[in-house]
Every structure is written in C-alpha cells, then in structure tokens.
Design an enzyme around this catalytic site. Structure first.
Site, PDB file in Angstrom:
ATOM      1  N   HIS A 159      93.571 -21.412  64.483  1.00  0.00           N
ATOM      2  CA  HIS A 159      92.191 -21.928  64.399  1.00  0.00           C
ATOM      3  C   HIS A 159      92.108 -23.377  64.875  1.00  0.00           C
ATOM      4  O   HIS A 159      91.246 -24.122  64.433  1.00  0.00           O
ATOM      5  CB  HIS A 159      91.640 -21.819  62.976  1.00  0.00           C
ATOM      6  CG  HIS A 159      91.914 -20.488  62.325  1.00  0.00           C
ATOM      7  ND1 HIS A 159      91.076 -19.406  62.466  1.00  0.00           N
ATOM      8  CD2 HIS A 159      92.959 -20.057  61.577  1.00  0.00           C
ATOM      9  CE1 HIS A 159      91.584 -18.375  61.800  1.00  0.00           C
ATOM     10  NE2 HIS A 159      92.729 -18.741  61.273  1.00  0.00           N
ATOM     11  N   SER A 280      88.175 -41.539  88.005  1.00  0.00           N
ATOM     12  CA  SER A 280      86.720 -41.422  87.955  1.00  0.00           C
ATOM     13  C   SER A 280      86.112 -42.448  88.895  1.00  0.00           C
ATOM     14  O   SER A 280      86.646 -43.538  89.048  1.00  0.00           O
ATOM     15  CB  SER A 280      86.249 -41.681  86.524  1.00  0.00           C
ATOM     16  OG  SER A 280      84.893 -42.122  86.531  1.00  0.00           O
ATOM     17  N   LYS A 286      89.769 -43.980  83.623  1.00  0.00           N
ATOM     18  CA  LYS A 286      89.987 -42.540  83.520  1.00  0.00           C
ATOM     19  C   LYS A 286      91.164 -42.025  84.327  1.00  0.00           C
ATOM     20  O   LYS A 286      91.406 -42.432  85.454  1.00  0.00           O
ATOM     21  CB  LYS A 286      88.731 -41.777  83.980  1.00  0.00           C
ATOM     22  CG  LYS A 286      87.556 -41.859  83.028  1.00  0.00           C
ATOM     23  CD  LYS A 286      87.817 -41.262  81.656  1.00  0.00           C
ATOM     24  CE  LYS A 286      87.801 -39.757  81.659  1.00  0.00           C
ATOM     25  NZ  LYS A 286      86.448 -39.222  81.892  1.00  0.00           N
ATOM     26  N   GLU A 293      92.030 -28.301  84.866  1.00  0.00           N
ATOM     27  CA  GLU A 293      90.656 -27.822  84.671  1.00  0.00           C
ATOM     28  C   GLU A 293      90.256 -26.848  85.775  1.00  0.00           C
ATOM     29  O   GLU A 293      89.596 -25.838  85.531  1.00  0.00           O
ATOM     30  CB  GLU A 293      89.678 -29.001  84.666  1.00  0.00           C
ATOM     31  CG  GLU A 293      89.836 -29.910  83.463  1.00  0.00           C
ATOM     32  CD  GLU A 293      89.101 -31.232  83.655  1.00  0.00           C
ATOM     33  OE1 GLU A 293      87.885 -31.227  83.844  1.00  0.00           O
ATOM     34  OE2 GLU A 293      89.776 -32.278  83.642  1.00  0.00           O
TER      35      GLU A 293
END
Ligand code: ARG
Length: 461
Positions: A159, A280, A286, A293
């Site tokens: 979980h 970024s 970043k 992804e």
C-alpha cells in the site's frame, strides 16, 4: 492493354483515383520489410527452378536480379512508388525494369497473400531474436546490481506504506524474475513465428508442383504451415508479440514508477546519471527522470497497438482480407518502442547511483520491525493473534509519544509480557530482520544469494 496499368489491371477499364490509391497503399510503411520481401522471393525462385516449374536459366536470371536489388537496397538506392501500392508490387516492378518480362515468372505459384505473411514472419523472427538479446542484457545488469546490493537494506512496501525491511538485491531480483518470464513468453512467440506460409498461395495452395519444405528450409524456418487458409490469415504470432510486449512494458512501467519515486526529494534512494536525466527550461534546480517517465508513458501506446490488432482481427472471416494490411504499423511501432525502452532501461540502471545509506536509514526510524516483535512473541509460544494485538497496542503508544519500538525500555516491555527479554533489541534491528528471513524465496541474504546463483547457473554460465 486495358485502361488500367496496374500489375492486376487486366480486368479493369478505369484507373483508380490517386487519393483512393493512396488510401489502399501500404508502401509508406511496409517498405520496412523490403529485405525480407527479397529474401522470400529469392527462396521462391530457387524452388521454382529446382522443381522445373520455370527453367533453371530463367530462375538464375530472376535470382541475380533480386540479388542486385538486395545490394541496392543495402546501399539505400531503391526508390519506391506509391502507384505500385505495396512493397511486393514495387519490388516486382523494380525487377521488371532490371531484367525485363522474365520477371513476370517470379509470381508463379505465389500470391501476395502468402508473400506478405512470409515477410511478416521473417521480420518478426529477426526482431524477436534481437529483443531476446536486449532482455538478456537487462537481466544481466539486474543480476550484477542485485549481487552488489544483497546486504543493502530498504523498506519493503505494501500500500506504499513501510511494511517490512528487505534487501535491495531482493527487490531487484523480483524484476529479474518478471523479465525472465518475459523472455520465456517471447521464446514461445518465436516458436509460433518460426513457420513458413510461403506456398499457401492466395488461400488454397496451388496446382504447380511446388516444394514448400524447400522454401521453408531456404528461409531457415522450422516448418511450413500445415493449412494454407491458416497460413495466409493467421496473425496470432503478431498478437502474441503485442500481448507479450504489453506485459513487458507493464513490467518496465512498474519499475520506472519506482525509480521516479526513488529519485524524488522524499525518497532520495537513487540518483540517476546526468546522461539519463533532463533539466527544466524554467526551474534551474530540476533534474527530471524523463526517460523513466517516457517508458512509463509509452506503455500506453503498446497496449493501444494490441487493442487495435485484436479489434481488426475480431470476426474476420477466412482467409485474406485487406483489413490484414492494418497489422503492420502497430507491430513496427511496438518493435521500436520495446527495443528502445529496453535499451534505455538497461543504461539507466547501469549508470544509476544507489544511495545505500539513505535507503537503509529509512528503515531505522519507522515501524517496519513490528512484525519482528510479533513473530518474536509467537516463537516464544504466544498465539500469533495475541502477539499481534500486544504489538499493535505498543505501536499505538509509541506513535502517541513520538518514539519507535526500539526506544521502549525493557521494563515497559516486560510490563506488557514477561516473554520479552533483552534479546528483543537484536530482533528489532532492521538488518537482522532481513538476514533472518531465510524461508525459501524470502529476503534473507542467503536466499537472495541463492536466487542470484541460480540465475547465473541457468542463464549466464
Ligand atoms: N499490402 C497487402 C497487405 O499488407 C499485401 C497483400 C495484398 N493482397 C491482396 N489480395 N490485396 O496485406
């Protein structure tokens, strides 16, 4: 000559409008199988010569023409024309331009229906072998990484909550097992792909005395299809490829999701190499796990390719229907997606830094040792349910006080149960908790080493 100049133009009086022709054409994408198309034709013409269906000298002229086309293809010199619809008719027209009307004998005892199926089998067989190599490379990297991290402790989750401490090597070997099953699925897929449809002709076989075993052998297929209708209309081997690829991508996406989490400020378990990260355009600090992804995202398009072909095939009557031309783009797309995803994943893992200390530290100030305490009491004879209740109560007390189980003084423990003695603190240690899980396939160090050993013996000897 009729009013239609196509290879099949004999029974037509009018030309097809250009835009209609473009709708029916597949040359824009099936030229990916140009090499396989020539290989199939070479095998076919050798067989036509050997069986005396055409003369040996005609066969030789055609074969030499095809070999020249193959060389020109490799040098990037072949030009295809949309007016010739697909790769098969483009090749026939290029051959005719090269060797004259004798080229017209190549299509004896053959149809584009068995020809296209042959091309697809040859193409996918090659790709399956390549994918298997890439998968093996990924599995090897996982085994190496797991071996380096048998004793690296991390929180195991259920979980997405800290559940029990585990070995990071064990976590990696779970993915190794998934990718091994993927390899096995692709191997079975290869078995169904390694079959020759050539000689099934349009649908019913042919009256010419062809030798299907010979073309199957020449193309290095395991065997010819036993049924001509099945040979030209079967696309199960592509569906298997797309569904196996979907499962593989699902595995990759789960792994990527974890890596994306692990890179976040909240976890900081791993640091991806600069070569597999991006920045970024606005936020200077970043460093994004874009590659992970993207693999996660590309899983969607592979599922889409599977759904598209399943839907194309649904209710399709035997044998060939033009719908089958829709089998190609999704297959090509999935081949590209799966191969590049495997390469990126392998490179990303190979160059990733594992922040061991952060990982193991996150198991020292949590309740992931609660099961240890319950097991400790159960091992001393208390029914597990009662042990569970005692520990649950202790966890509640601790969380109210902002402390953890290892912070409870011995007197307080003994007030709860006289079964608890000072060896409890050893048991609560997360490293010990991992080391002691020696049940078969558990996260105990020896068990993880056993898995790694097995992988090495069976696969990487
Ligand atoms: N371009 C076609 C395909 O990809 C080749 C087979 C065409 N056969 C036919 N009978 N129209 O399926």
């Amino acid at each position: 000559m009729s009013g239609n100049q196509k290879l099949w133009g004999g029974r037509f009086e009018a030309e097809v409008a250009e835009w209609v022709e473009a709708f029916g054409a597949s040359i824009g994408f099936d030229q990916k199988m140009a090499k396989q198309d020539l290989q199939g034709s070479i095998a076919h013409v050798i067989m036509l010569g050997e069986t005396g269906i055409i003369t040996q000298s005609e066969a030789l002229t055609i074969k030499n023409g095809l070999m020249d086309l193959l060389a020109e293809l490799e040098e990037g010199q072949l030009q295809f024309d949309i007016a010739n619809e697909d790769i098969h008719m483009n090749m026939e027209s290029l051959l005719t331009a090269k060797i004259g009307p004798v080229a017209g004998k190549l299509h004896t005892a053959r149809s584009r229906n068995d020809q296209v199926a042959t091309d697809m089998h040859l193409y996918l067989k090659e790709q399956l072998q390549y994918i298997d190599k890439l998968l093996l490379g990924l599995r090897q990297v996982l085994v190496n990484l797991a071996e380096a991290h048998v004793e690296t402790i991390m929180p195991g989750y259920t979980h997405l909550q800290h559940a029990q401490p585990i070995s990071f090597g064990h976590h990696l070997m779970a993915y190794y097992q998934m990718f091994t099953r993927d390899s096995e699925r692709f191997a079975f897929n290869l078995y169904h792909t390694d079959m020759s449809p050539l000689g099934a002709a349009a649908l019913a076989g042919t009256t010419f005395p062809i030798d299907r075993q010979m073309t199957s052998d020449l193309l290095d297929f395991e065997k010819p299809y036993a049924n001509s209708l099945d040979a030209v209309s079967d696309r199960d081997f592509i569906l298997e490829f797309l569904s196996n690829s979907s499962i593989l991508m699902m595995h990759l996406s789960r792994f990527c999701e974890e890596i994306i989490n692990w890179c976040s400020h909240e976890y900081q378990f791993v640091t991806l190499s600069d070569t597999f990260s991006t920045g970024s355009s606005i936020m200077p600090q970043k460093k994004n796990p874009d590659m992970a992804e993207l693999i996660r995202g590309k899983t969607g398009r592979v599922y889409g390719d599977l759904m598209a072909l399943l839907t194309v095939m649904k209710s399709l009557p035997l044998a060939y229907n033009k719908d089958l031309q829709e089998d190609k783009e999704g297959m090509f797309d999935t081949v590209d997606t799966v191969t590049v995803s495997l390469k990126i994943m392998t490179g990303m893992l190979e160059t990733m830094t594992v922040n061991k200390d952060v990982m193991s530290k996150s198991t020292t100030r949590d309740f992931s040792n609660a099961t240890e305490l319950a097991d400790y009491l159960a091992a001393k004879g208390l029914p597990f349910r009662e042990a569970h209740a005692i520990v649950g109560h202790l966890v509640l007390e601790c969380s109210k006080k902002g402390i953890f189980l290892q912070d409870i003084p011995l007197e307080d423990y003994q007030a709860q149960s006289d079964l608890i003695t000072d060896d409890v603190y050893q048991v609560l240690d997360s490293r010990n908790a991992v080391a002691r899980r020696q049940s078969l396939g558990g996260t105990g160090f020896d068990q993880v080493l056993w898995q790694i050993q097995k992988a090495k013996e069976n696969v990487f000897h």
